[in-house]
Design a protein around this motif. Sequence first.
Motif, PDB file in Angstrom:
ATOM      1  N   ILE B  92       3.889  -3.990  41.945  1.00  0.00           N
ATOM      2  CA  ILE B  92       2.995  -4.857  42.114  1.00  0.00           C
ATOM      3  C   ILE B  92       2.905  -5.429  40.590  1.00  0.00           C
ATOM      4  CG2 ILE B  92       0.421  -5.709  42.495  1.00  0.00           C
ATOM      5  CD1 ILE B  92       0.462  -3.208  44.462  1.00  0.00           C
ATOM      6  N   GLU B  94       1.358  -8.298  37.874  1.00  0.00           N
ATOM      7  CA  GLU B  94       0.261  -9.448  37.472  1.00  0.00           C
ATOM      8  C   GLU B  94       0.776 -10.331  36.602  1.00  0.00           C
ATOM      9  OE1 GLU B  94      -2.746  -9.859  37.864  1.00  0.00           O
ATOM     10  OE2 GLU B  94      -3.302  -8.212  39.039  1.00  0.00           O
ATOM     11  N   VAL B 108      -2.622 -12.723  47.950  1.00  0.00           N
ATOM     12  CA  VAL B 108      -3.868 -12.446  47.745  1.00  0.00           C
ATOM     13  C   VAL B 108      -4.233 -11.803  49.192  1.00  0.00           C
ATOM     14  CG1 VAL B 108      -6.307 -13.393  47.553  1.00  0.00           C
ATOM     15  CG2 VAL B 108      -4.456 -14.404  46.270  1.00  0.00           C
ATOM     16  N   SER B 125       0.908 -10.726  41.808  1.00  0.00           N
ATOM     17  CA  SER B 125      -0.349 -11.211  42.071  1.00  0.00           C
ATOM     18  C   SER B 125      -0.590 -12.374  41.355  1.00  0.00           C
ATOM     19  CB  SER B 125      -1.360 -10.087  41.399  1.00  0.00           C
ATOM     20  OG  SER B 125      -2.762 -10.418  41.690  1.00  0.00           O
ATOM     21  N   THR B 131      -6.179 -17.508  41.682  1.00  0.00           N
ATOM     22  CA  THR B 131      -6.830 -16.699  42.896  1.00  0.00           C
ATOM     23  C   THR B 131      -7.998 -16.934  43.245  1.00  0.00           C
ATOM     24  OG1 THR B 131      -5.271 -14.776  41.811  1.00  0.00           O
ATOM     25  CG2 THR B 131      -7.101 -14.171  43.153  1.00  0.00           C
ATOM     26  N   ASN B 322      -7.322  -7.625  42.578  1.00  0.00           N
ATOM     27  CA  ASN B 322      -6.336  -8.282  43.303  1.00  0.00           C
ATOM     28  C   ASN B 322      -5.249  -7.371  43.298  1.00  0.00           C
ATOM     29  OD1 ASN B 322      -5.861 -10.609  45.237  1.00  0.00           O
ATOM     30  ND2 ASN B 322      -3.795 -10.706  43.954  1.00  0.00           N
ATOM     31  N   ALA B 323      -4.628  -6.842  42.116  1.00  0.00           N
ATOM     32  CA  ALA B 323      -3.380  -5.932  42.043  1.00  0.00           C
ATOM     33  C   ALA B 323      -4.033  -4.634  43.010  1.00  0.00           C
ATOM     34  CB  ALA B 323      -3.343  -5.552  40.814  1.00  0.00           C
ATOM     35  N   ILE B 326      -3.875  -5.008  46.737  1.00  0.00           N
ATOM     36  CA  ILE B 326      -2.601  -5.061  47.258  1.00  0.00           C
ATOM     37  C   ILE B 326      -2.039  -3.491  47.514  1.00  0.00           C
ATOM     38  CG2 ILE B 326      -0.114  -5.651  46.898  1.00  0.00           C
ATOM     39  CD1 ILE B 326      -1.042  -8.199  45.537  1.00  0.00           C
TER      40      ILE B 326
END
Lengths: 334, 334
Positions: B92, B94, B108, B125, B131, B322-323, B326
Amino acid sequence: MIKTVTVVGATGAVGRIIIRLLEERRFQAEKFRFLASKRSAGKTIEFRGEPHTIEELTHDAFAPDELVIASTPDDIAAEYLPHAIEAGSRVIDESGYWRMNPDVALVVPEINPQAALDAKGIIASPNCSTTQMVLALKPLHDAAKVTRVIVSTYQAVSGAGLQGTADLEEGSRAHLAGQAYTYEAFAFPIAFNAIPQIGSFKDDGYTSEELKMVRETRKILGDESLQINATCVRIPVANCHSETITVETERPVSPEEARELFSNFPGLEVMDDLSTDLYPMPATCTDRDGVYIGRIRRDISHPNGLSFWCVSDNLRKGAATNAVQIAELLSKSS
Amino acid sequence: MIKTVTVVGATGAVGRIIIRLLEERRFQAEKFRFLASKRSAGKTIEFRGEPHTIEELTHDAFAPDELVIASTPDDIAAEYLPHAIEAGSRVIDESGYWRMNPDVALVVPEINPQAALDAKGIIASPNCSTTQMVLALKPLHDAAKVTRVIVSTYQAVSGAGLQGTADLEEGSRAHLAGQAYTYEAFAFPIAFNAIPQIGSFKDDGYTSEELKMVRETRKILGDESLQINATCVRIPVANCHSETITVETERPVSPEEARELFSNFPGLEVMDDLSTDLYPMPATCTDRDGVYIGRIRRDISHPNGLSFWCVSDNLRKGAATNAVQIAELLSKSS
C-alpha cells in the motif's frame, strides 16, 4: 478646489490609511478635519507634520460644501451620514449600509466614474472582497460578457478592523506558547485556522459577505443577469485578500487575451510567470494600491471558462484607496 | 491473519501516524517491522509499549507475504516498492509515484474496495486533497451524476512533511518577533501568507497538485468524462485541508437531499447548522478520521449546482487512515 475634507472614523483601521493616502497623494484642500467617536475626540493626530485635534462625530458636526470620507461601522453610517448630506456636504462612504440603496452610487473609479460625478447623495465604496473582483471582471465583461462567476475568498483579518489584526497577532503568539487566548473579533480562533463564515448568515445558506459580492458586483457592472456564486473564508493572514475566480464568458477568452485585457486595464497588474514562480501573494501585495492577477489559465472544465488568482490590499484598494480615488475624481470635477 | 506488517517511512509525518493508527485500531499481525532511510536506521521507536529498532530500507529489505505500508517521497517509492512486489509482498503506497499507473489500484475503501482486493501489484492511496473531495463527490455522483467540479483548496503545511510544520511554527515565531527566517519546505514565507502553488507547474498552467485532483478523482470514480477545475493554495494552517467545492449534476440535488446523501455515506460527517454557526474547521477536525462537510447550499449561479465546504485531516483520512483502512480490508479478506 475642495474647501474642506472631513475624515469620519479617523482612528479606525481604514481611517488611518485614508489619512496616510491624503498625505502621500498630496490631496489639495484648504482644510482637513478628523472626526471620530466620543472616546477618541480631543486626542491629537499628526497630518502633514502638524497636530490636528480629533473632533467628536455628532449630528451637527457637518458644514456645507465639505467632502466627507467616512469609514465607520454600518450603524454609525446609517445614523450620521444623512446629516452630512442634509448639511450640504458630499459623502463618500466605506460602510456597507448605503451601498445597495437605489439612490446611492456604488463606485469603483476605474469602472463607473460617472456614477460618482452624477451622484446627488451618498457615494458608496464597495466591500473589499467585491472591489478587487469587480475590477478584474470588468475588462473580461466588456470584451466577452461574463455570464457566471465562481469565487472563493481567502480573506485577511485586517478586514475585521484593528481588533482583527490584534486577535491574529496575540492569538498566534498564545498558540505558539501553548497558552489560551480569548478572541474578540472572531467567533472562533483564527490563528492557524480557517473560518468559512464572514458576516452573518442570510438567504439560501449564504453569508452577508457572500451576498455583497453578488449584489454589489451586479450594481457596479450594471448587469443584473450576471450569475455569481461566492464562498468567503477568513484565513490567518494579516492583510490582503486573495480570491480564486473562475468565469464563464459568452465566447472563449484565451489566457493570452485575458492577460492582455488585464494588463491594459487601469488599476490591474498582471503578475504571472510560471517559469519564475511569479504570482501575487498577500506578502508581496500589502501596502500597494493595485489589484494583482496571476495563475491565469483556461478553465479545463468548461469550453468558455477562465480561471485566475487575484490579490489586493483590502485596506488600500479594497477600502481607503478606492475612497480617496473617488475624492480625487470629485476634486478634479469641482 | 496478516503475518508481517512492514511500515516504510516510519519516521515521517505520515509514517508516525500510521504507527499510531495500527496501535489505536489494534491491527492484528504476528510481527511489525519499521523501515526508514539509513539516517534513521538503528534508532528505536516504541510500538505497543515495546521498543522496536528501525531497519534500513534497502532493495533486499522485503520478505514474501508481508503487508507493506509505505509513505515516502516519490523517488523512494519508485525505486524500492517494485522490490517489495517482486519479493511477494503486498504494498500500500502513499506516494504520488504509482497512482496513475494503469496496473496500480487507486483506492478509497469506502468507494472502490474491490479494486484493492483484486489488485495484483501496488495499491496506491490517493493524494490528500483528492481523498476528501472524492469521498464527498461519490454519493452525489451515484445519485445524480456529477458532470463538473470547481474546487479551491486551503491546504495545511503538514502536507509538506515535518519540515512544513516546522517552517510554519518557526516562521510565525520569527515574524511575530520581527526576525528573519529561512524557509526550507516552501519557496516563499508561509507564515501569515497564502501561496497559490502546490507542486510544480505542469500543462495548461496547472500545478501537479491540481492535476492530481483531476486525474485521481476520475480514476477512483471510474469516470473519465468528469470535468474538474482545481486551484490549490497553501495557507498558514498547521493541519487539515479545507476545500470549497461547487458541483454541477445531471439533475438538481437540493441541499436537503445532499445532506441526506452525505450523512448516509460511510466516512462522511455533516457539520452544518447555521443557527449555531456550526461548520467544520481545521481547528475542530484535526486528529479525526472522517471527512467533514458544511455550508451545504444551492449554487445560486447554476440551476443544477450545489456548493459546500469540506475539511479533513490530511495526515489522517488524507493519508495514514486511508492506508490503514486499505490494510484492514486486505487483512479481513486474507
